[in-house]
Design a protein around this motif. Sequence first.
Motif, PDB file in Angstrom:
ATOM      1  N   VAL A 142       0.859  -1.187   0.000  1.00 26.16           N
ATOM      2  CA  VAL A 142       0.000   0.000   0.000  1.00 26.16           C
ATOM      3  C   VAL A 142       0.891   1.231   0.000  1.00 26.16           C
ATOM      4  O   VAL A 142       1.662   1.451   0.937  1.00 26.16           O
ATOM      5  CB  VAL A 142      -0.925   0.015   1.230  1.00 26.16           C
ATOM      6  N   GLN A 143       0.823   2.017  -1.057  1.00 29.54           N
ATOM      7  CA  GLN A 143       1.715   3.158  -1.196  1.00 29.54           C
ATOM      8  C   GLN A 143       1.095   4.418  -0.600  1.00 29.54           C
ATOM      9  O   GLN A 143       0.021   4.850  -1.012  1.00 29.54           O
ATOM     10  CB  GLN A 143       2.038   3.398  -2.674  1.00 29.54           C
ATOM     11  N   ALA A 144       1.783   4.980   0.386  1.00 32.33           N
ATOM     12  CA  ALA A 144       1.394   6.301   0.873  1.00 32.33           C
ATOM     13  C   ALA A 144       1.805   7.324  -0.178  1.00 32.33           C
ATOM     14  O   ALA A 144       2.790   7.126  -0.907  1.00 32.33           O
ATOM     15  CB  ALA A 144       2.086   6.597   2.198  1.00 32.33           C
ATOM     16  N   LEU A 145       1.055   8.404  -0.282  1.00 30.17           N
ATOM     17  CA  LEU A 145       1.292   9.387  -1.330  1.00 30.17           C
ATOM     18  C   LEU A 145       1.684  10.740  -0.765  1.00 30.17           C
ATOM     19  O   LEU A 145       1.121  11.211   0.233  1.00 30.17           O
ATOM     20  CB  LEU A 145       0.035   9.555  -2.201  1.00 30.17           C
ATOM     21  N   CYS A 146       2.653  11.352  -1.399  1.00 30.61           N
ATOM     22  CA  CYS A 146       3.006  12.740  -1.125  1.00 30.61           C
ATOM     23  C   CYS A 146       1.872  13.639  -1.609  1.00 30.61           C
ATOM     24  O   CYS A 146       1.049  13.239  -2.448  1.00 30.61           O
ATOM     25  CB  CYS A 146       4.312  13.064  -1.848  1.00 30.61           C
ATOM     26  N   TRP A 147       1.836  14.858  -1.135  1.00 30.95           N
ATOM     27  CA  TRP A 147       0.784  15.787  -1.578  1.00 30.95           C
ATOM     28  C   TRP A 147       0.801  16.011  -3.079  1.00 30.95           C
ATOM     29  O   TRP A 147      -0.218  16.334  -3.702  1.00 30.95           O
ATOM     30  CB  TRP A 147       0.913  17.134  -0.851  1.00 30.95           C
ATOM     31  N   CYS A 148       1.965  15.781  -3.728  1.00 31.45           N
ATOM     32  CA  CYS A 148       2.069  15.999  -5.171  1.00 31.45           C
ATOM     33  C   CYS A 148       1.555  14.810  -5.973  1.00 31.45           C
ATOM     34  O   CYS A 148       1.433  14.890  -7.205  1.00 31.45           O
ATOM     35  CB  CYS A 148       3.528  16.280  -5.553  1.00 31.45           C
ATOM     36  N   GLY A 149       1.258  13.693  -5.297  1.00 32.15           N
ATOM     37  CA  GLY A 149       0.765  12.508  -5.983  1.00 32.15           C
ATOM     38  C   GLY A 149       1.799  11.433  -6.189  1.00 32.15           C
ATOM     39  O   GLY A 149       1.464  10.302  -6.533  1.00 32.15           O
ATOM     40  N   ARG A 150       3.090  11.772  -6.011  1.00 29.13           N
ATOM     41  CA  ARG A 150       4.122  10.747  -6.124  1.00 29.13           C
ATOM     42  C   ARG A 150       4.103   9.840  -4.895  1.00 29.13           C
ATOM     43  O   ARG A 150       3.551  10.189  -3.864  1.00 29.13           O
ATOM     44  CB  ARG A 150       5.511  11.389  -6.254  1.00 29.13           C
ATOM     45  N   VAL A 162       5.822  24.224  10.778  1.00 34.28           N
ATOM     46  CA  VAL A 162       7.058  24.432  10.012  1.00 34.28           C
ATOM     47  C   VAL A 162       7.873  23.144  10.031  1.00 34.28           C
ATOM     48  O   VAL A 162       8.137  22.577  11.093  1.00 34.28           O
ATOM     49  CB  VAL A 162       7.889  25.586  10.609  1.00 34.28           C
ATOM     50  N   MET A 163       8.304  22.686   8.865  1.00 30.73           N
ATOM     51  CA  MET A 163       9.088  21.463   8.779  1.00 30.73           C
ATOM     52  C   MET A 163      10.462  21.666   9.397  1.00 30.73           C
ATOM     53  O   MET A 163      11.122  22.691   9.183  1.00 30.73           O
ATOM     54  CB  MET A 163       9.237  21.025   7.318  1.00 30.73           C
ATOM     55  N   VAL A 164      10.887  20.678  10.191  1.00 26.00           N
ATOM     56  CA  VAL A 164      12.195  20.730  10.838  1.00 26.00           C
ATOM     57  C   VAL A 164      12.995  19.485  10.462  1.00 26.00           C
ATOM     58  O   VAL A 164      12.426  18.435  10.153  1.00 26.00           O
ATOM     59  CB  VAL A 164      12.063  20.825  12.376  1.00 26.00           C
ATOM     60  N   VAL A 165      14.310  19.614  10.481  1.00 28.74           N
ATOM     61  CA  VAL A 165      15.182  18.476  10.162  1.00 28.74           C
ATOM     62  C   VAL A 165      16.229  18.259  11.259  1.00 28.74           C
ATOM     63  O   VAL A 165      17.194  17.539  11.063  1.00 28.74           O
ATOM     64  CB  VAL A 165      15.877  18.672   8.792  1.00 28.74           C
ATOM     65  N   CYS A 187       7.451  12.731  -0.826  1.00 28.73           N
ATOM     66  CA  CYS A 187       8.407  12.109  -1.732  1.00 28.73           C
ATOM     67  C   CYS A 187       9.799  12.696  -1.428  1.00 28.73           C
ATOM     68  O   CYS A 187       9.918  13.700  -0.724  1.00 28.73           O
ATOM     69  CB  CYS A 187       8.025  12.379  -3.190  1.00 28.73           C
ATOM     70  N   ARG A 188      10.830  12.063  -1.946  1.00 31.09           N
ATOM     71  CA  ARG A 188      12.185  12.531  -1.641  1.00 31.09           C
ATOM     72  C   ARG A 188      12.398  13.966  -2.124  1.00 31.09           C
ATOM     73  O   ARG A 188      13.011  14.785  -1.431  1.00 31.09           O
ATOM     74  CB  ARG A 188      13.232  11.620  -2.291  1.00 31.09           C
ATOM     75  N   ARG A 189      11.892  14.266  -3.295  1.00 32.08           N
ATOM     76  CA  ARG A 189      12.094  15.602  -3.866  1.00 32.08           C
ATOM     77  C   ARG A 189      11.579  16.685  -2.935  1.00 32.08           C
ATOM     78  O   ARG A 189      12.278  17.675  -2.662  1.00 32.08           O
ATOM     79  CB  ARG A 189      11.385  15.693  -5.223  1.00 32.08           C
ATOM     80  N   HIS A 190      10.356  16.511  -2.445  1.00 26.02           N
ATOM     81  CA  HIS A 190       9.779  17.569  -1.616  1.00 26.02           C
ATOM     82  C   HIS A 190      10.294  17.517  -0.179  1.00 26.02           C
ATOM     83  O   HIS A 190      10.270  18.547   0.512  1.00 26.02           O
ATOM     84  CB  HIS A 190       8.252  17.500  -1.674  1.00 26.02           C
ATOM     85  N   HIS A 191      10.775  16.358   0.262  1.00 20.96           N
ATOM     86  CA  HIS A 191      11.430  16.331   1.573  1.00 20.96           C
ATOM     87  C   HIS A 191      12.735  17.115   1.504  1.00 20.96           C
ATOM     88  O   HIS A 191      13.045  17.907   2.406  1.00 20.96           O
ATOM     89  CB  HIS A 191      11.707  14.885   2.004  1.00 20.96           C
ATOM     90  N   MET A 192      13.501  16.930   0.444  1.00 19.31           N
ATOM     91  CA  MET A 192      14.761  17.661   0.291  1.00 19.31           C
ATOM     92  C   MET A 192      14.516  19.159   0.181  1.00 19.31           C
ATOM     93  O   MET A 192      15.322  19.971   0.650  1.00 19.31           O
ATOM     94  CB  MET A 192      15.509  17.150  -0.943  1.00 19.31           C
ATOM     95  N   ARG A 193      13.401  19.531  -0.435  1.00 19.51           N
ATOM     96  CA  ARG A 193      13.066  20.958  -0.578  1.00 19.51           C
ATOM     97  C   ARG A 193      12.330  21.511   0.632  1.00 19.51           C
ATOM     98  O   ARG A 193      12.004  22.701   0.681  1.00 19.51           O
ATOM     99  CB  ARG A 193      12.197  21.154  -1.824  1.00 19.51           C
ATOM    100  N   ARG A 194      12.040  20.642   1.603  1.00 22.26           N
ATOM    101  CA  ARG A 194      11.282  21.013   2.796  1.00 22.26           C
ATOM    102  C   ARG A 194       9.943  21.642   2.421  1.00 22.26           C
ATOM    103  O   ARG A 194       9.495  22.620   3.044  1.00 22.26           O
ATOM    104  CB  ARG A 194      12.079  21.956   3.692  1.00 22.26           C
ATOM    105  N   MET A 195       9.291  21.051   1.448  1.00 22.49           N
ATOM    106  CA  MET A 195       8.026  21.588   0.975  1.00 22.49           C
ATOM    107  C   MET A 195       6.890  20.648   1.362  1.00 22.49           C
ATOM    108  O   MET A 195       6.600  19.666   0.687  1.00 22.49           O
ATOM    109  CB  MET A 195       8.044  21.810  -0.541  1.00 22.49           C
ATOM    110  N   THR A 196       6.257  20.933   2.486  1.00 23.55           N
ATOM    111  CA  THR A 196       5.094  20.182   2.924  1.00 23.55           C
ATOM    112  C   THR A 196       3.870  20.642   2.143  1.00 23.55           C
ATOM    113  O   THR A 196       3.940  21.598   1.354  1.00 23.55           O
ATOM    114  CB  THR A 196       4.851  20.401   4.415  1.00 23.55           C
ATOM    115  N   ALA A 197       2.740  19.989   2.372  1.00 22.50           N
ATOM    116  CA  ALA A 197       1.508  20.384   1.687  1.00 22.50           C
ATOM    117  C   ALA A 197       1.143  21.823   2.035  1.00 22.50           C
ATOM    118  O   ALA A 197       0.729  22.602   1.169  1.00 22.50           O
ATOM    119  CB  ALA A 197       0.376  19.435   2.068  1.00 22.50           C
ATOM    120  N   SER A 198       1.313  22.189   3.307  1.00 23.70           N
ATOM    121  CA  SER A 198       0.998  23.553   3.731  1.00 23.70           C
ATOM    122  C   SER A 198       1.925  24.561   3.065  1.00 23.70           C
ATOM    123  O   SER A 198       1.482  25.614   2.580  1.00 23.70           O
ATOM    124  CB  SER A 198       1.117  23.659   5.253  1.00 23.70           C
TER     125      SER A 198
END
Length: 214
Positions: A142-150, A162-165, A187-198
């Motif tokens: 079962v694949q969880a999905l990023c807000w972008c659909g990936r 606010v996303m923290v690392v 997804c990895r792309r948006h985690h690296m960019r720190r771009m959450t759905a909000s």
Amino acid sequence: MAELVFFSGTMDSGKSTLALQTDYNHAARGHTGLVFTRNDRAGAARISSRLGLETTAREVDDDTDFWELVADERLRGCLIDYLVCDEAQFYSPAQVEQLARLVDEVEIDVFAFGITTDFRTRLFPGSARLLELADRTEILQVQALCWCGRRATHQARTVGGVMVVEGEQVVVGDTASSAVVAYEVLCRRHHMRRMTASAARQYAMSDETRLDLP
């Protein structure tokens, strides 16, 4: 032969649901098992699924010794056939080694469920040891999905939205956006960019505002 099986996936991939189903299936066949968890969002000594399923479990802490627990059950005349271990990423490497010993020396099946990496994309010590010792590692289908659909592959932690690392590896939170400490899969792309759905929504709104300027 008994096995140590590690079922791995991100949040929202159905790990706890599968843990509950696994316990049900084995118990329905007359097998005797013990169910464990640690730091479940529903509170101590509970396994809860985001689908609303919930049951009691034994809470694992730093002093838990799985070998001794099973030995105590056997002394009371209760032969244990299997263990279901949810939130296994929070177990210590030594506890994972105890589970492997139970498989090898007592022929008890161990089904462990957990995520592999934390909000910093670093392996949890418990998950790392499971990957090293497990007879099988199963990636949940079962694949969880990023807000972008990936496909979501990483966990993100937000504090006050606010996303923290950086910070402690284990901080119990929820997926609710209103929570002070919350979690979201990306997804990895948006985690690296720190771009959450909000953050993505705020960016889109600011972009629309710029387009409306004369």
